[in-house]
Design an enzyme around this catalytic site. Structure first.
Site, short mmCIF file in Angstrom:
data_model
loop_
_atom_site.label_atom_id
_atom_site.label_comp_id
_atom_site.label_asym_id
_atom_site.label_seq_id
_atom_site.Cartn_x
_atom_site.Cartn_y
_atom_site.Cartn_z
N GLY A 149 0.82 -1.21 0.00
CA GLY A 149 0.00 0.00 0.00
C GLY A 149 0.85 1.25 0.00
CE1 TYR A 155 6.05 -1.65 3.48
CE2 TYR A 155 5.62 0.01 1.80
CZ TYR A 155 5.16 -0.88 2.76
OH TYR A 155 3.81 -1.00 2.98
CG HIS A 161 5.62 1.12 6.50
ND1 HIS A 161 4.88 1.58 7.57
CD2 HIS A 161 4.89 1.41 5.39
CE1 HIS A 161 3.78 2.14 7.14
NE2 HIS A 161 3.75 2.06 5.82
#
Length: 236
Positions: A149, A155, A161
């Site tokens: 998402g 990332y 994240h």
């Protein structure tokens, strides 16, 4: 590229999703280059992810259910239910296994995790010294193809994240490598719902390159069993 037998386990409820597009693109690309492709579309199959006594036609202990004990007993007595046996046969048939899924809560969708829980059964798929580089599927390859998402910067090692490879480690190492697969680097579509059609086409072209170069792609390097001591600590 030599012809391969490729098994895609697809886990997305919407056929028109980009996950659906990636799976259909993979099938088309691979079959055009003389590979055989089997797809288990878990939602279309109404696959039941819940593990219980319905996993088995055999029964070791009718008073107390322990899945690993029942797994071993079923492995010795051809006691798995027909749906599980069918998926196991696909695993043993294939040269390459691909999981296609959206990353949900930093892991596999429940239906795919349930598939793993039921199909990767003790005795049949692992156990008795059959793990990691001595695993049942030694010599076969596996790869994750997934969508996220969030966008790519989220990332990274300094992203909100965390590093995508760290997030995927429990799947790549703890599931696929554990049962012997050589695990290829993942193919990741970042921010799938936030990109335009041109970028989606770009991702499809990139995926095609990955698929046709599977034979030449080096797997992720993990320490071998021989690198660990009797306490399963890395040797100094």
């Amino acid at each position: 590229m030599l012809p391969m037998k490729v098994f895609i386990v697809h886990a997305h409820p919407e056929k028109q999703s980009f996950n659906g597009g990636l799976t259909q693109h993979a099938k088309a690309v691979l079959e055009q280059t003389n590979n055989e492709v089997i797809i288990s579309d878990l939602y279309a199959m109404n696959f039941n992810p819940v593990s219980d006594r319905r996993n088995f036609t055999s029964e070791k202990d009718s008073d107390y259910f322990q899945q690993q004990i029942e797994d071993y007993y079923a492995s010795e007595n051809d006691g798995f239910s027909e749906d599980i046996k069918a998926e196991m046969e696909k695993l043993f048939w294939c040269d390459v296994l691909i999981f296609q899924f959206p990353l949900w809560w930093f892991g596999l969708p429940a239906i795919l995790k349930g598939w793993v829980d039921k199909v990767f059964a003790a005795g049949k798929i692992y156990g008795g010294g059959k793990w990691y580089d001595n695993g049942v599927f030694k010599g076969k390859k596996a790869m994750l193809s997934l969508t996220t998402g969030g966008k790519l910067p989220m990332y990274t090692e300094i992203g909100l994240h965390g590093d995508i490879h760290t997030i995927l480690y429990p799947i790549n190492h703890g599931i696929l490598r554990y049962i012997g697969f050589d695990v290829l680097p993942p193919f990741v579509v970042f921010g799938a719902t936030k990109i335009n059609d041109e970028r989606r086409k770009g991702y499809l072209r990139e995926y095609e390159k990955r698929l046709v170069s599977i034979d030449e792609t080096y797997p992720i390097i993990y320490p071998a069993l021989a690198d660990f001591d009797d306490n399963f600590q890395l040797k100094s």
